[in-house]
Design a protein around this motif. Structure first.
Motif, short mmCIF file in Angstrom:
data_model
loop_
_atom_site.label_atom_id
_atom_site.label_comp_id
_atom_site.label_asym_id
_atom_site.label_seq_id
_atom_site.Cartn_x
_atom_site.Cartn_y
_atom_site.Cartn_z
N CYS A 1 -6.32 7.29 -1.07
CA CYS A 1 -5.54 7.79 -2.20
C CYS A 1 -6.33 7.69 -3.51
O CYS A 1 -6.29 8.60 -4.34
CB CYS A 1 -4.23 7.02 -2.32
SG CYS A 1 -2.99 7.50 -1.10
N ALA B 1 0.82 -1.20 0.00
CA ALA B 1 0.00 0.00 0.00
C ALA B 1 0.86 1.26 0.00
O ALA B 1 0.59 2.22 -0.74
CB ALA B 1 -0.92 -0.01 1.22
N GLN C 1 -1.93 0.53 -9.93
CA GLN C 1 -1.09 -0.11 -8.92
C GLN C 1 -1.71 0.02 -7.54
O GLN C 1 -1.65 -0.93 -6.73
CB GLN C 1 0.31 0.51 -8.92
CG GLN C 1 1.27 -0.18 -7.97
CD GLN C 1 2.68 0.35 -8.07
OE1 GLN C 1 3.01 1.07 -9.00
NE2 GLN C 1 3.52 -0.01 -7.11
N VAL C 2 -2.33 1.16 -7.23
CA VAL C 2 -2.98 1.32 -5.93
C VAL C 2 -4.17 0.37 -5.81
O VAL C 2 -4.40 -0.22 -4.75
CB VAL C 2 -3.41 2.78 -5.72
CG1 VAL C 2 -4.21 2.93 -4.43
CG2 VAL C 2 -2.19 3.70 -5.66
N ARG C 3 -4.91 0.22 -6.89
CA ARG C 3 -6.03 -0.73 -6.86
C ARG C 3 -5.54 -2.14 -6.61
O ARG C 3 -6.14 -2.90 -5.83
CB ARG C 3 -6.80 -0.66 -8.18
CG ARG C 3 -7.61 0.63 -8.37
CD ARG C 3 -8.18 0.70 -9.77
NE ARG C 3 -8.96 1.91 -9.98
CZ ARG C 3 -9.33 2.37 -11.16
NH1 ARG C 3 -8.97 1.71 -12.27
NH2 ARG C 3 -10.04 3.48 -11.26
N ALA D 1 2.62 1.80 -3.49
CA ALA D 1 1.67 2.21 -4.53
C ALA D 1 1.19 3.64 -4.31
O ALA D 1 1.10 4.43 -5.26
CB ALA D 1 0.49 1.24 -4.56
N CYS D 2 0.88 3.98 -3.08
CA CYS D 2 0.39 5.34 -2.81
C CYS D 2 1.48 6.38 -3.03
O CYS D 2 1.21 7.49 -3.52
CB CYS D 2 -0.14 5.43 -1.37
SG CYS D 2 -1.66 4.48 -1.09
N SER E 1 -5.05 3.07 1.00
CA SER E 1 -5.19 2.86 -0.45
C SER E 1 -6.48 3.46 -0.97
O SER E 1 -6.49 4.17 -2.00
CB SER E 1 -5.13 1.37 -0.77
OG SER E 1 -3.92 0.79 -0.33
N ALA F 1 -2.80 -2.93 -5.08
CA ALA F 1 -2.33 -2.99 -3.70
C ALA F 1 -3.50 -3.15 -2.73
O ALA F 1 -3.41 -3.91 -1.76
CB ALA F 1 -1.54 -1.72 -3.36
N ALA F 2 -4.61 -2.47 -2.99
CA ALA F 2 -5.78 -2.61 -2.13
C ALA F 2 -6.31 -4.04 -2.16
O ALA F 2 -6.66 -4.61 -1.12
CB ALA F 2 -6.87 -1.63 -2.57
#
Length: 264
Positions: free
Chosen positions: A205, A14, A162-164, A17-18, A202, A166-167
């Motif tokens: 963000c 997380a 990438q954040v998605r 990615a953030c 995540s 990571a979530a």
């Protein structure tokens, strides 16, 4: 405990990615400010001209999909004009070797003197020609395109993806931690709370990026995005070519033409 190790992995995913999303947003904002200042240095008359200008289809193609989209539009336009033959097998054949503009000349040069080639290498070679670079430079100077330099095109869209991911990874790691047997470990509700924190980071963000940076354009600046909406609706515009410029070859109505670009 194993749950602690999984929690560390969740925080790493997380946090990385953030951080990438924040950096991409800052770079995109800096690039927009730089391009706006460059456009503003041309004077008030130039700014008034940009406010009333209409994008050409090639400009709309670049702002929507970059150099490759410009080449795709050129290929489709030449095929519509019976100057090229695009086969569903992924080959392009020259029918009329007389170009109507610099972009068509670059496509013919990419095909080569033999007059026939696979479409994939033609798209790659023509996208790197001076004609396409010149189009990009003009749009950048007008403040409509994001400058290509210093990582300015580290896309917000890629960072959002990438954040998605990571979530989703945080949720998966949390489920694994809850399902694993613990020897005197923390209660399930406490483990769930631990994993809720990186998940909250995540999601927060993503929400901020949705409000501040959407749509996640790679090539067009905010000013360019505003003009893109009018490009398709412009009077006298070939609607099929306009859709190809904005949406890509998937907007083609002919299945054989679509197959020419997707054949591998």
């Amino acid at each position: 405990m194993v749950s602690v190790l999984l929690l560390l992995l969740a925080w790493c995913a997380a946090g990385t990615a953030c951080a990438r999303l924040c950096l991409a947003a800052v770079r995109a904002a800096t690039a927009v400010v730089t391009s706006a200042e460059t456009a503003g240095s041309t004077g008030t008359a130039g700014r008034e001209g940009d406010e009333t200008r209409q994008l050409t289809l090639y400009e709309a193609a670049f702002l929507s999909g970059g150099p490759t989209r410009v080449v795709d539009l050129t290929l489709v336009s030449m095929a519509r004009g019976r100057r090229l033959l695009l086969a569903h097998t992924g080959w392009v054949t020259v029918v009329d070797p007389e170009p109507e503009n610099e972009l068509e000349r670059s496509v013919l040069a990419a095909i080569g003197p033999q007059g026939q080639s696979r479409i994939t290498p033609v798209r790659r070679a023509a996208a790197a020609t001076e004609a396409v670079r010149g189009l990009a430079a003009r749009l950048t100077a007008a403040g409509l395109a994001v400058p290509d330099g210093g990582g300015a095109r580290t896309t917000v869209a890629g960072a959002v993806r990438q954040v998605r991911a990571a979530a989703a990874a945080v949720v998966a790691l949390g489920v694994v931690a809850l399902l694993m047997p613990e020897d005197g470990g923390a209660a399930d509700w406490l483990v769930a709370l631990w994993f809720a924190l990186p998940l909250l980071l995540s999601v927060s963000c993503l929400a901020i990026a949705r409000v501040e940076a959407h749509p996640y354009a790679r090539w067009a600046s905010p000013a360019g995005q505003q003009l893109l909406a009018a490009a398709v609706a412009a009077e006298g515009t070939d609607q099929e070519l306009a859709l190809v410029a904005v949406r890509g070859t998937r907007a083609l109505g002919e299945p054989e033409l679509r197959a020419a670009f997707t054949h591998r």
